[in-house]
Design a protein around this motif. Sequence first.
Motif, PDB file in Angstrom:
ATOM      1  N   ARG A 188     -19.531 -20.228  39.735  1.00 14.84           N
ATOM      2  CA  ARG A 188     -19.913 -18.936  40.301  1.00 14.84           C
ATOM      3  C   ARG A 188     -20.654 -18.033  39.303  1.00 14.84           C
ATOM      4  O   ARG A 188     -21.569 -17.316  39.673  1.00 14.84           O
ATOM      5  CB  ARG A 188     -18.672 -18.225  40.809  1.00 14.84           C
ATOM      6  N   ASP A 189     -20.298 -18.043  38.050  1.00 18.75           N
ATOM      7  CA  ASP A 189     -20.902 -17.149  37.061  1.00 18.75           C
ATOM      8  C   ASP A 189     -22.169 -17.710  36.419  1.00 18.75           C
ATOM      9  O   ASP A 189     -22.809 -17.014  35.639  1.00 18.75           O
ATOM     10  CB  ASP A 189     -19.884 -16.798  35.968  1.00 18.75           C
ATOM     11  N   GLU A 190     -22.541 -18.935  36.742  1.00 16.47           N
ATOM     12  CA  GLU A 190     -23.751 -19.526  36.175  1.00 16.47           C
ATOM     13  C   GLU A 190     -24.981 -18.987  36.916  1.00 16.47           C
ATOM     14  O   GLU A 190     -24.987 -18.894  38.140  1.00 16.47           O
ATOM     15  CB  GLU A 190     -23.718 -21.050  36.279  1.00 16.47           C
ATOM     16  N   ALA A 191     -26.035 -18.655  36.175  1.00 13.53           N
ATOM     17  CA  ALA A 191     -27.233 -18.056  36.776  1.00 13.53           C
ATOM     18  C   ALA A 191     -28.008 -19.053  37.643  1.00 13.53           C
ATOM     19  O   ALA A 191     -28.693 -18.662  38.578  1.00 13.53           O
ATOM     20  CB  ALA A 191     -28.136 -17.508  35.676  1.00 13.53           C
ATOM     21  N   TRP A 192     -27.949 -20.324  37.350  1.00 10.83           N
ATOM     22  CA  TRP A 192     -28.723 -21.320  38.077  1.00 10.83           C
ATOM     23  C   TRP A 192     -28.025 -21.785  39.346  1.00 10.83           C
ATOM     24  O   TRP A 192     -28.637 -22.422  40.205  1.00 10.83           O
ATOM     25  CB  TRP A 192     -28.995 -22.535  37.184  1.00 10.83           C
ATOM     26  N   TRP A 193     -26.737 -21.493  39.519  1.00 19.16           N
ATOM     27  CA  TRP A 193     -25.949 -22.084  40.598  1.00 19.16           C
ATOM     28  C   TRP A 193     -26.432 -21.676  41.994  1.00 19.16           C
ATOM     29  O   TRP A 193     -26.751 -22.526  42.813  1.00 19.16           O
ATOM     30  CB  TRP A 193     -24.479 -21.720  40.414  1.00 19.16           C
ATOM     31  N   TRP A 194     -26.507 -20.393  42.293  1.00 19.50           N
ATOM     32  CA  TRP A 194     -26.848 -19.961  43.634  1.00 19.50           C
ATOM     33  C   TRP A 194     -28.294 -20.276  44.012  1.00 19.50           C
ATOM     34  O   TRP A 194     -28.541 -20.715  45.156  1.00 19.50           O
ATOM     35  CB  TRP A 194     -26.526 -18.477  43.835  1.00 19.50           C
TER      36      TRP A 194
END
Length: 192
Positions: free
Chosen positions: A56-62
């Motif tokens: 959830r906190d990774e910038a690339w995930w969403w």
Amino acid sequence: MLGTVNRVLAGVVGLTLLAVGGAVLAVGLGVSPPSWWIHDDRHDALLTAAERTRWRDEAWWWPTVLAGLALVVLLTLWWLTAVLRRRRLGEVLVDTGDGAGALLRGRALQGVLAGEAGRLDGVAHAHVHLTGRRDAPEAHVRLSLEPHVDPATTLNRLTAEALAHARDSAALRALPATVRLKGVQHKARRVS
């Protein structure tokens, strides 16, 4: 080719859903799963809280999730339109010479062309399928030939007679055709 892709894709999706659904059902009914399976027992959750919040906190995930979902939606829409698209030509535009034109049902032209091709010497069965645009149709012809027939002669007669008559009667500039010839094999019978 689209029919093959459709069958393979439907088969792979169906087998995957059947295997995963059957395995989840078996675990839910109390069958002990193998050590590598994602569920341990019937009360195990599909995704734990740690697995749901891991990235959830990774910038690339969403952006990656949204791009993947958008790609799946686009591929599904492409597949759906390809499956639902009409394969047969519904009507052929006939030039009447007065600038208005007339519409001829595609099945009528197919039937006449198949009938004339079927009356050629040595043709056991003829099938015609029209595709393309209504002002530029294309014919796909399948002929089943008797064993005594020369395929080149039949092909020449089909081109000079049946296809030429269809082209002239519908006032088409051209009627490109793909012709598939197949020999009929008769079953051996005992003669007494």
